[in-house]
Design a protein around this motif. Structure first.
Motif, short mmCIF file in Angstrom:
data_model
loop_
_atom_site.label_atom_id
_atom_site.label_comp_id
_atom_site.label_asym_id
_atom_site.label_seq_id
_atom_site.Cartn_x
_atom_site.Cartn_y
_atom_site.Cartn_z
N VAL A 107 89.58 -0.04 -73.41
CA VAL A 107 90.01 0.90 -72.39
C VAL A 107 91.48 1.30 -72.59
O VAL A 107 91.84 2.47 -72.48
CB VAL A 107 89.81 0.32 -70.98
N PHE A 108 92.32 0.32 -72.93
CA PHE A 108 93.76 0.58 -72.98
C PHE A 108 94.34 0.60 -74.39
O PHE A 108 95.53 0.86 -74.56
CB PHE A 108 94.50 -0.46 -72.12
N GLY A 109 93.51 0.33 -75.38
CA GLY A 109 94.00 0.37 -76.75
C GLY A 109 95.01 -0.69 -77.08
O GLY A 109 95.82 -0.53 -78.00
N VAL A 110 94.99 -1.80 -76.36
CA VAL A 110 95.93 -2.91 -76.59
C VAL A 110 95.16 -4.03 -77.29
O VAL A 110 94.35 -4.71 -76.68
CB VAL A 110 96.54 -3.41 -75.27
N GLU A 111 95.42 -4.20 -78.58
CA GLU A 111 94.69 -5.17 -79.37
C GLU A 111 95.50 -6.43 -79.69
O GLU A 111 95.01 -7.34 -80.36
CB GLU A 111 94.19 -4.52 -80.66
N THR A 112 96.72 -6.51 -79.21
CA THR A 112 97.53 -7.71 -79.41
C THR A 112 96.91 -8.86 -78.64
O THR A 112 96.72 -8.76 -77.42
CB THR A 112 98.97 -7.48 -78.91
N PRO A 113 96.55 -9.96 -79.29
CA PRO A 113 95.95 -11.09 -78.57
C PRO A 113 96.92 -11.66 -77.55
O PRO A 113 98.12 -11.80 -77.82
CB PRO A 113 95.66 -12.11 -79.68
N LEU A 114 96.41 -11.97 -76.36
CA LEU A 114 97.26 -12.53 -75.31
C LEU A 114 97.55 -14.00 -75.61
O LEU A 114 96.65 -14.77 -75.95
CB LEU A 114 96.57 -12.40 -73.96
#
Length: 474
Positions: free
Chosen positions: A120-127
């Motif tokens: 949805v947000f295009g954030v692929e950095t693992p938390l």
């Protein structure tokens, strides 16, 4: 982005079939016939808050897991009943989530959140604790953009119909605004669902006062049981005018009973006078299911039964933070005896549709599938709440298909308040169904063309038809 083979079988042949089947459903419109998104979210179309207030504070799946490890909801920003100050710094809440991200390994919560961040947000950095600020800042940037406001996302998600859930006391003003703008009303993109539990459950604090309010809203005299039923019918008409095609009933058990007009009126009177017992409350809830079934036969609303939750089992949590914050626990539920009074009267009436859900998965093959396979009015609801997970969805298909087939099930419902997770939840369900049907094809139990038709039916056609969202197919 998710791995292209997420949730598909490891066997190469079956995995290849699953890929082909999922491709048929991946881009189908989303049918969301049961959920708890606030309709004002779409009506107002205001930007979302910070990432913590979007993904942590309102998500009881997240907050209950952290509470189980000793982290109180107040530190996560969950509002208190008495107004006691809770954590208001979104970044601090986010850091607390990131520091405990390992607790969610293997859970559907982690899968939903990670896929929502990426898809949805295009954030692929693992938390992680080290990336908490980076992920928070990236999400914050997206949330500030017009493309990530609710209506823009609604369109991007491909939602054809989104049903919200409201009390009969709701003035439906958000739905009226949506209808005025072409978003709501019968056949609209956002519709309501009639949920009368707060004016049916005598054990819910403030019941008598809400019944009085029901009379005011409906313009009826609810000091008598007859007037009470008149008020409920009136509110159902208002909900249907706002697009409702179903009602929803979340009782502690699946009990149904016919007390008769005099018996029901006597319990109702005791409720108004504050002298009703726990047995009275159970018998009144059970009787009202039959009353609502009769109303459904008249007005066409599909009945959804969501029994089996012991509400507010964590009494400290309820006293401190209120309802619907993760304090509920499933219990064993008897459907065969519980539903017998309802089904003996109306189970074979084609005008009635009853979608039955459970939190007790031992009942899927033993009780619910045989009931759906034996009565024209009964359909099986999707795995719900504690069972809404990839493995729960797999077990569901394996448990019910032998007896009830695919076409006595009602399709997937996301049943969520977390609007941004809706496409992810549907995608996971579609992947699981593709994998299940692929195995049947590989075992030569289902032809490939039948599997292709079935996965599309499960994802789109069945919920649209069973919930009467396509009146021409009703």
């Amino acid at each position: 982005m998710p791995h292209p083979d997420l949730l598909f079988p490891p066997d190469r042949e079956v995995r290849a079939i699953a890929r082909e089947l999922f491709a048929l459903t991946r881009d189908l419109p989303l049918i969301c016939p049961h959920g708890h998104v606030d309709p004002a979210l779409i009506a107002d179309d205001a930007p979302f808050g910070d990432p913590a207030r979007l993904f942590v504070v309102p998500d009881h799946y997240v907050t209950r897991m952290l509470l189980s490890q000793g982290i109180p909801p107040a530190e996560l920003g969950v509002p208190s009943v008495d107004g006691t100050t809770v954590q208001a710094d979104g970044r601090k809440i986010w850091h607390l989530l990131a520091a405990n991200w390992h607790l969610f390994r293997g859970t559907p919560s982690r899968l939903w959140l990670e896929q929502t961040f990426a898809d949805v947000f295009g954030v692929e950095t693992p938390l992680s604790p080290d990336t908490a600020d980076d992920v928070y800042d990236l999400l914050s940037e997206r949330l500030a953009e017009p493309a990530y406001r609710p209506r823009a996302l609604f369109t991007r998600f491909g939602i054809e119909t989104l049903a919200t859930t409201e009390s009969p006391l709701d003035d439906l003003s958000a739905h009226a605004r949506l209808a005025a703008e072409g978003w709501g009303g019968p056949g609209g993109r956002v519709i309501t669902t009639f949920r009368p539990d707060d004016v049916v459950d005598l054990e819910w604090a403030g019941w008598a006062e809400r019944v009085e309010r029901l009379g005011e809203v409906a313009g009826a005299d609810t000091s008598t049981f007859t007037g009470y039923l008149t008020a409920l019918r009136s509110r159902r008409e208002a909900f249907i005018a706002a697009g409702a095609t179903s009602s929803d009933h979340g009782h502690p058990t699946a009990a149904t009973a016919d007390l008769g007009p005099e018996g029901a009126a006597a319990v109702f009177e005791r409720g108004l006078h504050g002298t009703a017992t726990a047995a009275d409350a159970e018998s009144f809830r059970a009787h009202m299911i039959l009353e609502f079934a009769r109303m459904s036969i008249e007005d066409g609303l599909v009945m959804q039964l969501h029994p089996g939750s012991v509400r507010n089992h964590n009494r400290w949590l309820h006293a401190t933070h209120g309802r619907d914050v993760g304090g509920d626990i499933p219990q064993a539920t008897d459907y065969v005896r519980g539903l017998e009074p309802l089904l003996s009267r109306h189970g074979n009436d084609p005008r009635l549709r009853v979608v039955v859900y459970t939190l007790d998965e031992t009942t899927f093959s033993r009780e619910i599938a045989p009931l759906a396979g034996g009565y024209a009015s009964v359909y099986i609801g999707a795995p719900w709440w504690f069972l809404d997970s990839p493995d729960g969805l797999r077990r569901f298909r394996e448990a019910v298909t032998d007896t009830a087939g695919f076409y006595n099930t009602a399709g997937f419902v996301d049943d969520t308040r977390a609007f941004c997770s809706i496409p992810v939840r549907h995608a996971i369900a579609r992947r699981v169904d593709a994998a299940h049907c692929a195995r049947l094809v590989a075992e030569h139990r289902l032809d490939a063309d039948e599997a292709a038709e079935t996965v599309v039916d499960l994802a789109y056609r069945l919920p649209r038809r069973i919930f009467r969202l396509d009146r021409s197919a009703a």
